[in-house]
Design a protein around this motif. Structure first.
Motif, PDB file in Angstrom:
ATOM      1  N   UNK A 131       0.833  -1.194   0.000  1.00 44.86           N
ATOM      2  CA  UNK A 131       0.000   0.000   0.000  1.00 44.86           C
ATOM      3  C   UNK A 131       0.868   1.245   0.000  1.00 44.86           C
ATOM      4  N   UNK A 132       0.485   2.218  -0.795  1.00 50.99           N
ATOM      5  CA  UNK A 132       1.214   3.477  -0.889  1.00 50.99           C
ATOM      6  C   UNK A 132       0.578   4.496   0.050  1.00 50.99           C
ATOM      7  N   UNK A 133       1.381   5.063   0.937  1.00 52.05           N
ATOM      8  CA  UNK A 133       0.903   6.062   1.904  1.00 52.05           C
ATOM      9  C   UNK A 133       1.640   7.386   1.668  1.00 52.05           C
ATOM     10  N   UNK A 134       1.131   8.434   2.252  1.00 53.72           N
ATOM     11  CA  UNK A 134       1.739   9.757   2.118  1.00 53.72           C
ATOM     12  C   UNK A 134       1.974  10.353   3.488  1.00 53.72           C
ATOM     13  N   UNK A 135       3.195  10.892   3.686  1.00 58.17           N
ATOM     14  CA  UNK A 135       3.530  11.516   4.962  1.00 58.17           C
ATOM     15  C   UNK A 135       2.844  12.875   5.073  1.00 58.17           C
ATOM     16  N   UNK A 136       2.203  13.115   6.213  1.00 59.84           N
ATOM     17  CA  UNK A 136       1.490  14.384   6.421  1.00 59.84           C
ATOM     18  C   UNK A 136       1.660  14.828   7.876  1.00 59.84           C
ATOM     19  N   UNK A 137       1.456  16.123   8.072  1.00 56.37           N
ATOM     20  CA  UNK A 137       1.384  16.726   9.412  1.00 56.37           C
ATOM     21  C   UNK A 137       2.665  16.595  10.230  1.00 56.37           C
ATOM     22  N   UNK A 138       3.811  16.420   9.554  1.00 54.74           N
ATOM     23  CA  UNK A 138       5.080  16.443  10.274  1.00 54.74           C
ATOM     24  C   UNK A 138       5.405  17.897  10.621  1.00 54.74           C
ATOM     25  N   UNK A 139       5.773  18.133  11.841  1.00 55.01           N
ATOM     26  CA  UNK A 139       5.998  19.510  12.297  1.00 55.01           C
ATOM     27  C   UNK A 139       7.343  20.045  11.818  1.00 55.01           C
ATOM     28  N   UNK A 140       7.423  21.344  11.736  1.00 53.39           N
ATOM     29  CA  UNK A 140       8.694  21.983  11.444  1.00 53.39           C
ATOM     30  C   UNK A 140       9.583  21.884  12.683  1.00 53.39           C
ATOM     31  N   UNK A 141      10.882  21.806  12.476  1.00 51.98           N
ATOM     32  CA  UNK A 141      11.773  21.702  13.624  1.00 51.98           C
ATOM     33  C   UNK A 141      13.183  22.136  13.275  1.00 51.98           C
ATOM     34  N   UNK A 142      13.977  22.370  14.310  1.00 55.37           N
ATOM     35  CA  UNK A 142      15.376  22.736  14.125  1.00 55.37           C
ATOM     36  C   UNK A 142      16.243  21.521  14.429  1.00 55.37           C
ATOM     37  N   UNK A 143      17.301  21.338  13.659  1.00 56.16           N
ATOM     38  CA  UNK A 143      18.187  20.202  13.935  1.00 56.16           C
ATOM     39  C   UNK A 143      18.995  20.421  15.208  1.00 56.16           C
ATOM     40  N   UNK A 144      19.131  19.372  15.989  1.00 55.37           N
ATOM     41  CA  UNK A 144      19.978  19.411  17.177  1.00 55.37           C
ATOM     42  C   UNK A 144      21.139  18.458  16.943  1.00 55.37           C
ATOM     43  N   UNK A 145      22.316  19.011  16.732  1.00 59.08           N
ATOM     44  CA  UNK A 145      23.510  18.184  16.509  1.00 59.08           C
ATOM     45  C   UNK A 145      24.121  17.844  17.858  1.00 59.08           C
ATOM     46  N   UNK A 146      23.648  16.740  18.426  1.00 59.62           N
ATOM     47  CA  UNK A 146      24.081  16.363  19.777  1.00 59.62           C
ATOM     48  C   UNK A 146      25.569  16.025  19.833  1.00 59.62           C
ATOM     49  N   UNK A 147      26.127  15.564  18.716  1.00 61.26           N
ATOM     50  CA  UNK A 147      27.518  15.122  18.728  1.00 61.26           C
ATOM     51  C   UNK A 147      28.505  16.222  18.335  1.00 61.26           C
TER      52      UNK A 147
END
Length: 415
Positions: A131-147
């Motif tokens: 089944x083919x699905x579509x990604x939706x409603x992912x929030x905007x965010x800032x990358x956190x480079x923990x390393x």
């Protein structure tokens, strides 16, 4: 005669036979197959997490919809098996590389996995398993480079080393929100790989962040003790001492005439220091570092030298054993051989230097070829690392020399 009546009887007999055959086929034919559509029954649901561009998809079996589908098959004699078939169904991404990288509007394919053998045995066809699905409603965010600015160090003895994690230079958010968890902390050996995971203490999404990198691997190095590699280790001083040892062997040793030689004449010679004058020169050929993978304390650095010696017979030879060719007075012949200078086990200290408390002494061995020496010393049971004469790491293969012969080992003590 009534041929018509007779023909009618034959016709009806054939008709009856066909009817019986159809009936038998009906009763003995294939059982009606049960079809279940994954998409129509909506047997799973997608749960998306993460931020836009770094989304993750998890798949959950929808128990309510599974129950609804099962009610359609209550009268099926295989109901219990159908129930087992659906409840054990799992789901996965067709392209696993998309995991953790999904963006809003991006399509991804989900594959339903089930027990195909069980389905075949109970005459069930599972339809629409991709089944083919579509990604939706992912929030905007800032990358956190923990390393970023994250450091690790290793200390202790090889085989019992420990890891130290240093996040003091990391960002404020990293120090406040991230816990670093290594998969190994003790009994470390040089060459071990340690994986460190960055585990959030809270929901980063709620803070408007996502992890740029969830884990990172580090290779254990610089632990004190023996090593499975001398690449990068400062051995210059040691090699100078090995050269001096070789020079002493050639200039001061009476064993030169006892070495195994291949002569330019192609003849087999019988030599001794009393009846021959000789001049020798030697050239460094290569190095070999050997070590026991089960116990690195069993190791040695070996320097191989090619020795060329010109022999001049003082007086004519006679009465030699069979196979030897005598030399007449004043006759010369040039022989080549190889000498190995070998160290005792080496131990590495700090900063890739040899441990200053590691007392070094040398042994030597001789053979017509390098392979002869290796065979004679039983080096084949060790793992090896090869270096050229400038001590640059080379291919891990045996050095090429003349064809191997059976050598006579000559071990000499340090002068």
């Amino acid at each position: 005669m009534n041929f018509l009546g007779k023909n009618n009887k034959i016709f009806y007999s054939i008709l009856l036979l066909i009817t019986m055959m159809v009936t038998v086929v009906s009763f003995c034919g294939c059982e009606k197959r049960t079809e279940i559509s994954v998409s129509s029954a909506k047997l799973f649901e997608v749960q998306l997490s993460g931020c836009d561009g770094y989304g993750k998809a998890e798949f959950v079996l929808n128990k309510i919809n599974v129950s609804a589908e099962l009610t359609k098959h209550k009268e099926n004699k295989h109901y219990a098996d159908i129930e087992q078939l659906l409840n054990n169904m799992t789901f996965r991404l067709a392209d696993e590389s998309q995991q953790g990288k999904l963006s809003n509007g991006q399509e991804f394919t989900v594959i339903a996995d089930y027990d195909e053998t069980l389905a075949a045995n109970i005459n069930v066809d599972i339809k629409n398993t991709e089944l083919v699905c579509t990604a939706r409603n992912l929030t905007e965010g800032q990358p956190l480079d923990a390393f970023q600015n994250f450091k690790v160090s290793f200390s202790g003895e090889n085989g019992s080393g420990k890891i130290t994690i240093d996040n003091t230079k990391c960002s404020k958010n990293t120090k406040a929100w991230i816990t670093f968890v290594p998969d190994k902390t003790e009994k470390l050996r040089n060459g071990d790989v340690v994986t460190i995971k960055a585990q959030p203490k809270l929901s980063l999404e709620e803070e408007g962040f996502y992890l740029k990198e969830e884990q990172k691997t580090f290779t254990v190095k610089n632990l004190l003790g023996p090593r499975n590699s001398l690449d990068g280790i400062d051995t210059e001083g040691l090699r100078e001492e090995m050269h001096k040892e070789m020079k002493n062997k050639i200039l001061n040793s009476y064993y030169i005439t006892d070495y195994e030689y291949s002569f330019s004449s192609g003849k087999k010679r019988s030599l001794n220091s009393e009846y021959f004058d000789y001049e020798s020169r030697y050239d460094l050929d290569s190095y070999q570092y050997i070590y026991n993978t089960d116990d690195l304390n069993e190791n040695s650095l070996i320097a191989y030298y090619k020795v060329t010696t010109t022999f001049t017979c003082k007086a004519g030879q006679a009465g030699l054993p069979s196979g030897f060719t005598p030399m007449s007075a004043g006759e010369t012949d040039t022989g080549t051989t190889y000498v190995a200078i070998r160290t005792n086990p080496l131990r590495i200290g700090k900063n890739n230097q040899l441990d200053e408390n590691n007392y070094i002494y040398f042994d030597s061995a001789n053979g017509k070829t390098i392979r002869d020496i290796q065979k004679n010393l039983g080096i084949g049971k060790y793992s090896s690392e090869y270096f050229d004469k400038e001590f640059y790491l080379t291919q891990k293969s045996e050095p090429e020399t003349e064809p191997a012969t059976t050598p006579t080992e000559k071990m000499t003590d340090t002068e």
